[in-house]
Design a protein around this motif. Sequence first.
Motif, PDB file in Angstrom:
ATOM      1  N   VAL A 171       0.844  -1.211   0.000  1.00  0.00           N
ATOM      2  CA  VAL A 171       0.000   0.000   0.000  1.00  0.00           C
ATOM      3  C   VAL A 171       0.870   1.249   0.000  1.00  0.00           C
ATOM      4  CG1 VAL A 171      -1.724   1.303   1.300  1.00  0.00           C
ATOM      5  CG2 VAL A 171      -1.921  -1.193   1.126  1.00  0.00           C
ATOM      6  N   ASP A 172       1.917   1.245   0.829  1.00  0.00           N
ATOM      7  CA  ASP A 172       2.814   2.398   0.907  1.00  0.00           C
ATOM      8  C   ASP A 172       3.515   2.643  -0.440  1.00  0.00           C
ATOM      9  OD1 ASP A 172       4.331   4.486   2.353  1.00  0.00           O
ATOM     10  OD2 ASP A 172       6.026   3.149   2.007  1.00  0.00           O
ATOM     11  N   ASN A 173       3.954   1.573  -1.080  1.00  0.00           N
ATOM     12  CA  ASN A 173       4.587   1.709  -2.402  1.00  0.00           C
ATOM     13  C   ASN A 173       3.643   2.361  -3.395  1.00  0.00           C
ATOM     14  OD1 ASN A 173       7.081   0.600  -1.786  1.00  0.00           O
ATOM     15  ND2 ASN A 173       6.565  -1.450  -2.494  1.00  0.00           N
ATOM     16  N   PHE A 174       2.392   1.925  -3.385  1.00  0.00           N
ATOM     17  CA  PHE A 174       1.399   2.438  -4.338  1.00  0.00           C
ATOM     18  C   PHE A 174       1.097   3.909  -4.066  1.00  0.00           C
ATOM     19  CE2 PHE A 174      -3.119   2.127  -6.152  1.00  0.00           C
ATOM     20  CZ  PHE A 174      -2.670   2.316  -7.447  1.00  0.00           C
ATOM     21  N   GLU A 175       1.108   4.290  -2.790  1.00  0.00           N
ATOM     22  CA  GLU A 175       0.873   5.701  -2.457  1.00  0.00           C
ATOM     23  C   GLU A 175       2.057   6.567  -2.874  1.00  0.00           C
ATOM     24  OE1 GLU A 175       0.024   5.600   1.703  1.00  0.00           O
ATOM     25  OE2 GLU A 175      -2.097   5.055   1.416  1.00  0.00           O
ATOM     26  N   ARG A 176       3.266   6.035  -2.731  1.00  0.00           N
ATOM     27  CA  ARG A 176       4.466   6.791  -3.130  1.00  0.00           C
ATOM     28  C   ARG A 176       4.557   6.943  -4.639  1.00  0.00           C
ATOM     29  NH1 ARG A 176       9.755   5.444   0.433  1.00  0.00           N
ATOM     30  NH2 ARG A 176       8.789   4.715   2.352  1.00  0.00           N
ATOM     31  N   ASP A 177       4.162   5.886  -5.362  1.00  0.00           N
ATOM     32  CA  ASP A 177       4.285   5.886  -6.824  1.00  0.00           C
ATOM     33  C   ASP A 177       2.990   5.344  -7.428  1.00  0.00           C
ATOM     34  OD1 ASP A 177       4.911   5.711  -9.486  1.00  0.00           O
ATOM     35  OD2 ASP A 177       6.490   4.210  -9.274  1.00  0.00           O
ATOM     36  N   PRO A 178       2.010   6.226  -7.696  1.00  0.00           N
ATOM     37  CA  PRO A 178       0.707   5.771  -8.206  1.00  0.00           C
ATOM     38  C   PRO A 178       0.768   5.148  -9.603  1.00  0.00           C
ATOM     39  CG  PRO A 178       0.584   8.012  -7.328  1.00  0.00           C
ATOM     40  CD  PRO A 178       2.025   7.669  -7.451  1.00  0.00           C
ATOM     41  N   THR A 179       1.946   5.211 -10.281  1.00  0.00           N
ATOM     42  CA  THR A 179       2.039   4.552 -11.591  1.00  0.00           C
ATOM     43  C   THR A 179       2.374   3.068 -11.441  1.00  0.00           C
ATOM     44  OG1 THR A 179       4.407   5.011 -11.898  1.00  0.00           O
ATOM     45  CG2 THR A 179       2.853   6.704 -12.637  1.00  0.00           C
ATOM     46  N   ILE A 628      -2.956  10.169 -12.344  1.00  0.00           N
ATOM     47  CA  ILE A 628      -2.404   9.929 -11.004  1.00  0.00           C
ATOM     48  C   ILE A 628      -3.404  10.354  -9.930  1.00  0.00           C
ATOM     49  CG2 ILE A 628      -0.595  10.616  -9.395  1.00  0.00           C
ATOM     50  CD1 ILE A 628       1.353  10.647 -11.695  1.00  0.00           C
ATOM     51  N   ASP A 629      -3.847  11.612  -9.989  1.00  0.00           N
ATOM     52  CA  ASP A 629      -4.843  12.103  -9.029  1.00  0.00           C
ATOM     53  C   ASP A 629      -6.231  11.591  -9.442  1.00  0.00           C
ATOM     54  OD1 ASP A 629      -6.678  13.566  -7.538  1.00  0.00           O
ATOM     55  OD2 ASP A 629      -5.394  15.335  -7.451  1.00  0.00           O
ATOM     56  N   PRO A 630      -6.920  10.839  -8.557  1.00  0.00           N
ATOM     57  CA  PRO A 630      -8.254  10.306  -8.907  1.00  0.00           C
ATOM     58  C   PRO A 630      -9.242  11.389  -9.328  1.00  0.00           C
ATOM     59  CG  PRO A 630      -7.448   9.299  -6.883  1.00  0.00           C
ATOM     60  CD  PRO A 630      -6.487  10.391  -7.223  1.00  0.00           C
ATOM     61  N   LYS A 634     -11.354  11.801 -14.451  1.00  0.00           N
ATOM     62  CA  LYS A 634     -12.601  11.969 -15.199  1.00  0.00           C
ATOM     63  C   LYS A 634     -12.473  13.022 -16.297  1.00  0.00           C
ATOM     64  CE  LYS A 634     -14.411  15.318 -11.843  1.00  0.00           C
ATOM     65  NZ  LYS A 634     -13.201  15.392 -11.004  1.00  0.00           N
ATOM     66  N   LEU A 635     -11.390  13.792 -16.282  1.00  0.00           N
ATOM     67  CA  LEU A 635     -11.223  14.883 -17.248  1.00  0.00           C
ATOM     68  C   LEU A 635     -10.711  14.359 -18.585  1.00  0.00           C
ATOM     69  CD1 LEU A 635      -9.425  17.547 -15.003  1.00  0.00           C
ATOM     70  CD2 LEU A 635     -11.860  17.471 -15.580  1.00  0.00           C
ATOM     71  N   SER A 636     -11.255  14.887 -19.687  1.00  0.00           N
ATOM     72  CA  SER A 636     -10.630  14.660 -20.990  1.00  0.00           C
ATOM     73  C   SER A 636      -9.396  15.551 -21.057  1.00  0.00           C
ATOM     74  CB  SER A 636     -11.596  15.008 -22.122  1.00  0.00           C
ATOM     75  OG  SER A 636     -11.782  16.421 -22.177  1.00  0.00           O
ATOM     76  N   GLN A 637      -8.529  15.298 -22.034  1.00  0.00           N
ATOM     77  CA  GLN A 637      -7.326  16.127 -22.147  1.00  0.00           C
ATOM     78  C   GLN A 637      -7.685  17.581 -22.461  1.00  0.00           C
ATOM     79  OE1 GLN A 637      -3.942  15.605 -21.620  1.00  0.00           O
ATOM     80  NE2 GLN A 637      -4.655  13.747 -20.622  1.00  0.00           N
ATOM     81  N   LEU A 638      -8.712  17.793 -23.284  1.00  0.00           N
ATOM     82  CA  LEU A 638      -9.122  19.165 -23.607  1.00  0.00           C
ATOM     83  C   LEU A 638      -9.627  19.872 -22.352  1.00  0.00           C
ATOM     84  CD1 LEU A 638      -9.611  21.428 -25.612  1.00  0.00           C
ATOM     85  CD2 LEU A 638     -11.796  20.373 -26.214  1.00  0.00           C
ATOM     86  N   GLU A 639     -10.447  19.174 -21.554  1.00  0.00           N
ATOM     87  CA  GLU A 639     -10.949  19.771 -20.311  1.00  0.00           C
ATOM     88  C   GLU A 639      -9.791  20.078 -19.362  1.00  0.00           C
ATOM     89  OE1 GLU A 639     -15.291  17.457 -20.082  1.00  0.00           O
ATOM     90  OE2 GLU A 639     -13.487  16.540 -19.232  1.00  0.00           O
ATOM     91  N   ALA A 640      -8.812  19.175 -19.305  1.00  0.00           N
ATOM     92  CA  ALA A 640      -7.674  19.396 -18.413  1.00  0.00           C
ATOM     93  C   ALA A 640      -6.868  20.617 -18.838  1.00  0.00           C
ATOM     94  CB  ALA A 640      -6.781  18.151 -18.399  1.00  0.00           C
ATOM     95  N   GLU A 648      -8.211  26.833 -12.842  1.00  0.00           N
ATOM     96  CA  GLU A 648      -9.196  26.111 -12.020  1.00  0.00           C
ATOM     97  C   GLU A 648      -8.569  24.932 -11.284  1.00  0.00           C
ATOM     98  OE1 GLU A 648     -13.145  25.121 -13.627  1.00  0.00           O
ATOM     99  OE2 GLU A 648     -12.647  26.452 -15.295  1.00  0.00           O
ATOM    100  N   GLU A 649      -7.594  24.299 -11.928  1.00  0.00           N
ATOM    101  CA  GLU A 649      -6.915  23.153 -11.311  1.00  0.00           C
ATOM    102  C   GLU A 649      -5.428  23.503 -11.191  1.00  0.00           C
ATOM    103  OE1 GLU A 649      -8.156  20.310 -10.243  1.00  0.00           O
ATOM    104  OE2 GLU A 649     -10.172  20.224 -11.103  1.00  0.00           O
ATOM    105  N   ALA A 650      -5.080  24.184 -10.122  1.00  0.00           N
ATOM    106  CA  ALA A 650      -3.710  24.697  -9.970  1.00  0.00           C
ATOM    107  C   ALA A 650      -2.683  23.575  -9.823  1.00  0.00           C
ATOM    108  CB  ALA A 650      -3.645  25.626  -8.758  1.00  0.00           C
ATOM    109  N   ASP A 651      -3.136  22.388  -9.356  1.00  0.00           N
ATOM    110  CA  ASP A 651      -2.177  21.307  -9.117  1.00  0.00           C
ATOM    111  C   ASP A 651      -2.016  20.386 -10.325  1.00  0.00           C
ATOM    112  OD1 ASP A 651      -4.784  20.461  -8.836  1.00  0.00           O
ATOM    113  OD2 ASP A 651      -4.342  18.980  -7.275  1.00  0.00           O
ATOM    114  N   LEU A 652      -2.651  20.719 -11.453  1.00  0.00           N
ATOM    115  CA  LEU A 652      -2.465  19.915 -12.668  1.00  0.00           C
ATOM    116  C   LEU A 652      -1.055  20.115 -13.222  1.00  0.00           C
ATOM    117  CD1 LEU A 652      -5.687  20.195 -14.864  1.00  0.00           C
ATOM    118  CD2 LEU A 652      -4.445  18.086 -14.378  1.00  0.00           C
TER     119      LEU A 652
END
Length: 763
Positions: A171-179, A628-630, A634-640, A648-652
């Motif tokens: 679980v810790d590995n997956f949280e550190r590296d969501p890929t 990576i971020d759940p 849901k966003l398409s690339q155009l929406e992102a 709107e999404e400062a952390d993208l």
Amino acid sequence: MEVSKFLAAILQVKSWADAFGGDLYYIVTKYSGSLLLQKKYKDVEPTLKIKEVDGLELVKKFSEEMQSMLGRKVEAVERLVEAAEDADLYHEFNSSLDINYYNAVLINEKDDKDNYVELGDEFILEPNEHFNNLLVNTTLSDIQLPTNVYNKDPDILNGVYMSEALNAVFVDNFERDPTLTWQYFGSSTGFFRLYPGIKWTPDENGVLSFDCRNRGWYIQAATSPKDIVIVVDISGSMKGLLLSIAKHTIVTILDTLGENDFVNIIAYNDYVHYVESCFKGILVQADRDNREHFKQLVDELQAKGVGTVNKALTESFRILREFRNAGQGGLCNQAIMLITDGAMEDYEYVFEKFNWPDRKVRVFTYLIGREVSFAQNVKWIACNNKGYYTQISTLADVQENVMEYLHVLSRPMVINHDHDIIWTEAYMDSALFASQAQSLLLMTTVAMPVFSKKNETRSHGILLGVVGSDVPLRELLKLAPRYKLGVHGYAFLNTNNGYILSHPDLRPLYKEGKKLKPKPNYNSVDLSEVEWEDVDETLRTAMINGETGDLSMDVKVPVDKGKRVLFLTNDYFFTDISGTPFSLGVVLSRGHGEYILLGDTSVEEGLHDLLQPDLTLANEWIYCITDIDPDHRKLSQLEAVIRFLTGEEADLECDEELVQEVLFDAVVTAPMEAYWTTLALNLSDEAEGGVDMAFMGTRAGLMRSALYVGTEKLSNRKFLTREDKESIFTMDHFPLWYRRAAEHPPGSFIYSIPFEDPSGNSA
């Protein structure tokens, strides 16, 4: 007179052709809006900058990013190894231990009274997009066992109990590296702990044939590279069932070998002969092709004559000695596998002459059949040559007994605690068959052995198992995106054995009826088989050796499923991926493939034009990282992109260079919408017919389209949809129409005539 009529007819046909060509050119020029688009690019030309792509710098940058990404996978595996070894160190074996655990086959199963069956408690499973929408549990792992392993065996229960410590690390590995994808521990006792936990389904016969100890990643991590000569007795006493067991034993041994190993097979009776005469006196790489070839030849063996083992052993020692002295082969372990029913003459002098006192070659002996009168002879050979003796009485005994030799070969590694990292050859991720381009289906695994660190058993060299994690190659290739490589450019990966990990021309599947199936040797395709213009193997040799450099080649590139060919000059740039056995190659086509247009467009101006309804972006391209971020999935690339630009999404995380290219393309192509709309509004029944749609695409993956007819009247409703992979920008390629048009003179049009393939689908 006849001649003049003939000339008149030719002139008449030419006149028709010219008229038809002129009308066609007029119609497509008008409805495509090509002249307007050319004018818009001409208008902005003074503000444009042209950037030349430095291929060598690019391939090094990609390689460093891949090294970093793969390094994170190695770190995850190293944490698992440390946790498993520590858990074993502090675990005391308890022969009467009785615990419950989540058995992957039994979870969520209930009996007639609606109670959960033993080892089958409730196990919450939910679809997860990161794991191909499979039902998984990302908080727990569960246990799979092959049919021939008892799920309450004390060794299993103690191992399962001990390895529960891995849950928190998974679980810790997956949280550190969501890929990260699948993580697992394969035990030497036969159980397989898999994260995330899934429901495991037996095959149609109710059998669980999957045994983690038979998998390539387990075998490669458990042993070092090895040179093996298999010696099989085919004298008259080996007829019938004995020969069948011997053949199955050879096949099972071959299945434990990989492309880092070298092998040959010698059969003996009155005389010694190689099962493949072309391989006489040498060892060959145990790649998939050679293993399958050996299996076919072994199947044809027949028993007759009298056995003379000393000549066969002499020949085997000679081959191994020559390879060792020449610095060839695996350069690590050497072994002879002797398969016999035990009837043999004087042989001790062979070992005295060739193997004693150093005993550089281990000898493993397999006594075939129930007869025990010759057991002492066969056992003596193994015990006096650092090997292992086993008796195989039935076909069912073969698998378990053959695997024992791996534990013997692993002992020096275990005693020395050599935690070698191994990367496997490419293999198929069957869950992706229908969802991805063929060249992106493949995976590789990073694995490491787990050893017992207890002082009292350290000298015994006990291998506890192997931990591993899968790496989808499509994740690697995301780091070498198509938009940086141009319309015909591509990246590819190969191993230090010359085999392809990923390449656009690798087609690992074939169609059988309506089903897609993997080709038998899909993961042993050599680089020279797809880059076939590399006749001197300059590129192949350099990449196998892990060199950095570049070269140019004139190439013929098949497109449209081989129906058309493009003649290109390609520049190849290559380097190794440090810390792995892989090399990366990048291909750029001469001309427009090595240049990028950079326009100066403001965010405000570009945003306005991005919001037009006729515009789409290549959804498989990574303008912004959304997987990576759940909350972003849901966003398409155009929406992102739009949310990134508006704040709107400062952390993208977005690729600012690509986004800037998109803004420029959106502004330059914006007038096309008004042009197409005006044409559509002015259409009348008397106007030129036959035009369904106008569309355009740019190097940044932006597309615009307009319909001149209702959707119900479209002649090809699949065109430009997500299902129509050939005609849209995908992670794997630029659209076919785009690739073909790029090689034609400016101002010209290309035409394609649709046709029906045998299945009745338009192609």
